[in-house]
Enzyme design. Structure first.
Site: not given
Length: 237
Positions: A13, A79, A156, A176-177, A200
């Site tokens: 990333e 996502g 997820i 997640m962050e 996604d």
């Protein structure tokens, strides 16, 4: 003058960003490698935090305490929770919240952090608008959306969970962050922005979509950041 902390959860990333830096100097703290230098002429520290909220919180606080950053930006993939948002599109945080904070058994709504004045952290509105304008210039082939980023220590990958995140939190994308960095920014009184490229659909197709589209999505984030730095050059240098 700005010193910007640019955080990605994973090496892929931020690797392109580090390649573009000049006057690079690396240091290691808490197992993380912090690369300080000039990114498009602006004093910037780029770092891989690792995956999850604890890693992000530790990383963000180190950036504030040890590197004196006065703006935190989290860039990465997420996502989509909104059917209008396609893979490759960008979501910019207007707000961020932890979806797995749950003390509802004691009477607080899910997502509320007990004994804190704020649990839904607001991104810097001017920066959000500047980033949106930059994205539209740099990535004319995709769409840029503003909305709430919801974060939790889980990937997820089910339609049921996706629907719950929309109904419970009105989330635009899930990762997640970002909300952990947002909380650190709030506690330290500095602005933040979460930039998420959609990799996604946060449903049962997640594993297949992620592997195929993450690299393309990351390129869109880099394009956005390069244009944002150019647009804010006079203010940030």
């Amino acid at each position: 003058m700005k010193c910007i902390g640019l955080i990605g959860a994973m090496e892929e990333e931020v690797s392109l960003l580090k390649e573009k830096m000049q006057e690079r100097e690396e240091s290691r703290k808490a197992g993380m490698v912090f690369t300080r230098g000039k990114l498009w002429g602006v004093d910037t520290v780029v770092v891989v935090s690792g995956i999850g909220k604890v890693n992000m919180a530790v990383c963000a606080q180190i950036l504030v305490d040890c590197f004196g950053v006065n703006l935190l930006i989290n860039t990465g993939v997420a996502g989509s929770l909104d059917n209008r948002i396609d893979i490759g599109d960008i979501v910019l945080s207007t707000q961020a919240q932890q979806h797995d904070m749950d003390v509802s058994a004691l009477g607080d709504p899910v997502g509320i952090i007990p004994r804190m004045e704020e649990s839904i952290f607001k991104a810097d509105a001017e920066l959000v608008e500047a980033a949106k304008a930059a994205c539209e210039k740099a990535n004319p082939d995709i769409h840029c959306f503003l909305g709430k980023v919801v974060s939790g220590d889980q990937f997820i990958a089910s339609g049921e969970k996706k629907n719950w995140l929309v109904e419970q939190f009105q989330g635009t994308c899930a990762e997640m962050e970002g909300a952990a960095m947002a909380q650190v920014a709030y506690l330290n009184g500095i602005p933040f922005l979460v930039i998420r490229a959609i990799s996604d659909k946060a449903d049962n197709s997640g594993q297949e979509d992620y592997a195929v589209f993450a690299k393309k999505a990351i390129r869109h984030s880099v394009n956005l950041l390069e244009q944002l730095y150019a647009d804010r050059e006079q203010e940030w240098k």
